[in-house]
Design a protein around this motif. Structure first.
Motif, PDB file in Angstrom:
ATOM      1  N   UNK A  76       0.850  -1.189   0.000  1.00  0.00           N
ATOM      2  CA  UNK A  76       0.000   0.000   0.000  1.00  0.00           C
ATOM      3  C   UNK A  76       0.887   1.240   0.000  1.00  0.00           C
ATOM      4  N   UNK A  77       0.598   2.184  -0.908  1.00  0.00           N
ATOM      5  CA  UNK A  77       1.343   3.442  -0.916  1.00  0.00           C
ATOM      6  C   UNK A  77       0.692   4.398   0.068  1.00  0.00           C
ATOM      7  N   UNK A  78       1.480   4.898   1.002  1.00  0.00           N
ATOM      8  CA  UNK A  78       0.935   5.835   1.992  1.00  0.00           C
ATOM      9  C   UNK A  78       1.984   6.874   2.362  1.00  0.00           C
ATOM     10  N   UNK A  79       1.505   7.933   2.985  1.00  0.00           N
ATOM     11  CA  UNK A  79       2.357   9.046   3.368  1.00  0.00           C
ATOM     12  C   UNK A  79       2.735   8.945   4.838  1.00  0.00           C
ATOM     13  N   UNK A  80       3.938   9.408   5.145  1.00  0.00           N
ATOM     14  CA  UNK A  80       4.363   9.542   6.530  1.00  0.00           C
ATOM     15  C   UNK A  80       4.756  10.985   6.770  1.00  0.00           C
ATOM     16  N   UNK A  81       4.218  11.558   7.831  1.00  0.00           N
ATOM     17  CA  UNK A  81       4.452  12.958   8.168  1.00  0.00           C
ATOM     18  C   UNK A  81       5.206  13.027   9.496  1.00  0.00           C
ATOM     19  N   UNK A  82       6.233  13.848   9.522  1.00  0.00           N
ATOM     20  CA  UNK A  82       7.031  14.060  10.732  1.00  0.00           C
ATOM     21  C   UNK A  82       7.610  12.754  11.273  1.00  0.00           C
ATOM     22  N   UNK A  83       7.928  11.817  10.380  1.00  0.00           N
ATOM     23  CA  UNK A  83       8.535  10.548  10.765  1.00  0.00           C
ATOM     24  C   UNK A  83       7.714   9.753  11.774  1.00  0.00           C
ATOM     25  N   UNK A  84       6.417  10.054  11.878  1.00  0.00           N
ATOM     26  CA  UNK A  84       5.617   9.378  12.883  1.00  0.00           C
ATOM     27  C   UNK A  84       4.195   9.089  12.418  1.00  0.00           C
ATOM     28  N   UNK A  85       3.551  10.064  11.805  1.00  0.00           N
ATOM     29  CA  UNK A  85       2.129   9.975  11.503  1.00  0.00           C
ATOM     30  C   UNK A  85       1.917   9.424  10.096  1.00  0.00           C
ATOM     31  N   UNK A 114       1.144  -5.658   3.173  1.00  0.00           N
ATOM     32  CA  UNK A 114      -0.065  -5.943   3.945  1.00  0.00           C
ATOM     33  C   UNK A 114       0.251  -6.601   5.282  1.00  0.00           C
ATOM     34  N   UNK A 115       1.260  -7.493   5.306  1.00  0.00           N
ATOM     35  CA  UNK A 115       1.535  -8.168   6.576  1.00  0.00           C
ATOM     36  C   UNK A 115       2.051  -7.205   7.639  1.00  0.00           C
ATOM     37  N   UNK A 116       2.635  -6.078   7.216  1.00  0.00           N
ATOM     38  CA  UNK A 116       3.088  -5.063   8.169  1.00  0.00           C
ATOM     39  C   UNK A 116       1.896  -4.326   8.777  1.00  0.00           C
ATOM     40  N   UNK A 117       0.850  -4.120   7.984  1.00  0.00           N
ATOM     41  CA  UNK A 117      -0.332  -3.408   8.465  1.00  0.00           C
ATOM     42  C   UNK A 117      -1.225  -4.287   9.330  1.00  0.00           C
ATOM     43  N   UNK A 150      -2.758   2.579  13.635  1.00  0.00           N
ATOM     44  CA  UNK A 150      -4.106   2.997  13.969  1.00  0.00           C
ATOM     45  C   UNK A 150      -5.151   2.060  13.383  1.00  0.00           C
ATOM     46  N   UNK A 151      -6.407   2.168  13.833  1.00  0.00           N
ATOM     47  CA  UNK A 151      -7.447   1.216  13.425  1.00  0.00           C
ATOM     48  C   UNK A 151      -7.813   1.284  11.949  1.00  0.00           C
ATOM     49  N   UNK A 152      -7.742   2.466  11.326  1.00  0.00           N
ATOM     50  CA  UNK A 152      -8.151   2.582   9.930  1.00  0.00           C
ATOM     51  C   UNK A 152      -7.159   1.903   8.991  1.00  0.00           C
ATOM     52  N   UNK A 153      -5.876   2.185   9.155  1.00  0.00           N
ATOM     53  CA  UNK A 153      -4.868   1.609   8.261  1.00  0.00           C
ATOM     54  C   UNK A 153      -4.649   0.124   8.534  1.00  0.00           C
ATOM     55  N   UNK A 154      -4.689  -0.281   9.791  1.00  0.00           N
ATOM     56  CA  UNK A 154      -4.463  -1.692  10.107  1.00  0.00           C
ATOM     57  C   UNK A 154      -5.621  -2.561   9.642  1.00  0.00           C
ATOM     58  N   UNK A 155      -6.764  -1.943   9.310  1.00  0.00           N
ATOM     59  CA  UNK A 155      -7.916  -2.707   8.814  1.00  0.00           C
ATOM     60  C   UNK A 155      -7.855  -2.944   7.308  1.00  0.00           C
ATOM     61  N   UNK A 156      -6.913  -2.318   6.606  1.00  0.00           N
ATOM     62  CA  UNK A 156      -6.859  -2.435   5.143  1.00  0.00           C
ATOM     63  C   UNK A 156      -6.715  -3.880   4.667  1.00  0.00           C
ATOM     64  N   UNK A 157      -5.878  -4.733   5.290  1.00  0.00           N
ATOM     65  CA  UNK A 157      -5.827  -6.126   4.826  1.00  0.00           C
ATOM     66  C   UNK A 157      -7.185  -6.820   4.869  1.00  0.00           C
ATOM     67  N   UNK A 158      -7.991  -6.504   5.873  1.00  0.00           N
ATOM     68  CA  UNK A 158      -9.344  -7.070   5.931  1.00  0.00           C
ATOM     69  C   UNK A 158     -10.181  -6.576   4.751  1.00  0.00           C
ATOM     70  N   UNK A 159     -10.078  -5.283   4.444  1.00  0.00           N
ATOM     71  CA  UNK A 159     -10.876  -4.703   3.374  1.00  0.00           C
ATOM     72  C   UNK A 159     -10.509  -5.314   2.020  1.00  0.00           C
ATOM     73  N   UNK A 160      -9.233  -5.646   1.839  1.00  0.00           N
ATOM     74  CA  UNK A 160      -8.761  -6.164   0.549  1.00  0.00           C
ATOM     75  C   UNK A 160      -8.909  -7.675   0.422  1.00  0.00           C
ATOM     76  N   UNK A 199       9.670  -9.151   1.646  1.00  0.00           N
ATOM     77  CA  UNK A 199       9.141  -7.802   1.472  1.00  0.00           C
ATOM     78  C   UNK A 199       9.216  -7.010   2.777  1.00  0.00           C
ATOM     79  N   UNK A 200       9.261  -5.713   2.656  1.00  0.00           N
ATOM     80  CA  UNK A 200       9.267  -4.848   3.818  1.00  0.00           C
ATOM     81  C   UNK A 200       8.864  -3.447   3.425  1.00  0.00           C
ATOM     82  N   UNK A 201       8.778  -2.537   4.401  1.00  0.00           N
ATOM     83  CA  UNK A 201       8.425  -1.147   4.131  1.00  0.00           C
ATOM     84  C   UNK A 201       9.546  -0.499   3.332  1.00  0.00           C
ATOM     85  N   UNK A 202       9.182   0.218   2.283  1.00  0.00           N
ATOM     86  CA  UNK A 202      10.171   0.902   1.457  1.00  0.00           C
ATOM     87  C   UNK A 202       9.840   2.383   1.400  1.00  0.00           C
ATOM     88  N   UNK A 203      10.850   3.232   1.609  1.00  0.00           N
ATOM     89  CA  UNK A 203      10.702   4.670   1.416  1.00  0.00           C
ATOM     90  C   UNK A 203      10.918   4.951  -0.067  1.00  0.00           C
TER      91      UNK A 203
END
Length: 263
Positions: free
Chosen positions: A86-95, A196-199, A207-217, A245-249
């Motif tokens: 999943x492509x997602x944004x990270x803000x301030x190295x945390x969010x 997906x396995x990371x989420x 958080x609950x919204x992003x960690x639920x994505x594997x269920x949605x897919x 596989x792992x998280x890639x910047x």
């Protein structure tokens, strides 16, 4: 005979093929490899609110003037080693957050959503040229709706029974990525490819919204193709990973790319 020898012999036996188990499923969705996409950076986009309290105050002002706030975010999927990312944004190295944002009051939903995706990820000026630069976003299924019942941080995947006027509705849309595309991230953010396995079940970090994505897919079947567009695997199934596989910047942020990607 030792257990090791028995296991070795068993591994040489072909698997038992069960009866068909693909009833009532749509056609597989084609996922292209991460290497097909081009990533760059553009001018920073500072957060509108300096604090959570300021953000909730602005939400209340919006509600008083325009009613419930409408927010759309996109689930953009590619694959790495035949595993969905999943492509997602990270803000301030945390969010962490998905691309997208709240819609302007006068915007129609899908057109307004595409504007927000362009603000976050479209290249600007003559930074890039060629295939994938000006491709339209293909907004597919709405996978989830999250509701904010009050002027608080909590959101729910349903409207609580006592709530008649929710303050915000956030929709998560599946975005079908084309074979190639150019994406540019604001300099003050990072664009990540998260497997997906990371989420999965990782509420503490994502958080609950992003960690639920594997269920949605999980409702979809995915067809993984290589850079030339040739199918190499389809779910269920797959194969052994040449690399785990792992998280890639992918772009953005003042980081050492090799160190961040574990190279």
């Amino acid at each position: 005979m030792s257990t090791i020898t028995e296991n070795a012999l068993q591994s040489l036996q072909p698997p038992i093929t069960p009866a068909s188990f693909n009833a009532n499923q749509s056609e597989p969705i084609r996922l292209y490899p991460l290497s097909n996409y081009t990533f760059g950076t553009k001018e920073a986009q500072p957060e509108e609110d300096p604090s959570v309290a300021a953000r909730l105050s602005r939400l209340q002002q919006h509600y008083d003037s325009h009613g419930m706030r409408r927010t759309c975010e996109g689930i953009l999927i590619c694959h790495e080693h035949n595993h969905p990312h999943i492509l997602m944004l990270q803000i301030a190295n945390a969010f962490f957050k998905l691309p997208g944002d709240y819609l302007l009051p006068e915007d129609e939903e899908i057109d307004g959503f595409k504007k927000r995706l362009n603000e976050r990820l479209a290249p600007v000026g003559t930074q890039f040229s060629g295939e994938g630069v000006n491709d339209e976003w293909e907004v597919a299924d709405c996978l989830a709706q999250w509701w904010r019942p009050n002027f608080e941080t909590f959101m729910y995947p349903f409207i609580p029974a006592h709530v008649t006027r929710p303050k915000e509705c956030k929709k998560l849309y599946f975005i079908q990525l084309p074979r190639s595309k150019v994406l540019s991230v604001p300099k003050n953010m990072k664009l990540l490819a998260v497997p997906l396995f990371e989420l999965y079940d990782n509420v503490q970090r994502y958080g609950p919204q992003l960690s639920a994505i594997p269920h949605l897919l999980s409702r979809y079947r995915f067809e993984f193709v290589d850079e030339a567009g040739t199918p190499v695997s389809i779910t269920p199934g797959g194969g052994p990973y040449e690399n785990r596989p792992g998280v890639k910047v992918l772009a953005g942020g003042d980081v050492d790319m090799k160190q961040e990607n574990g190279q």
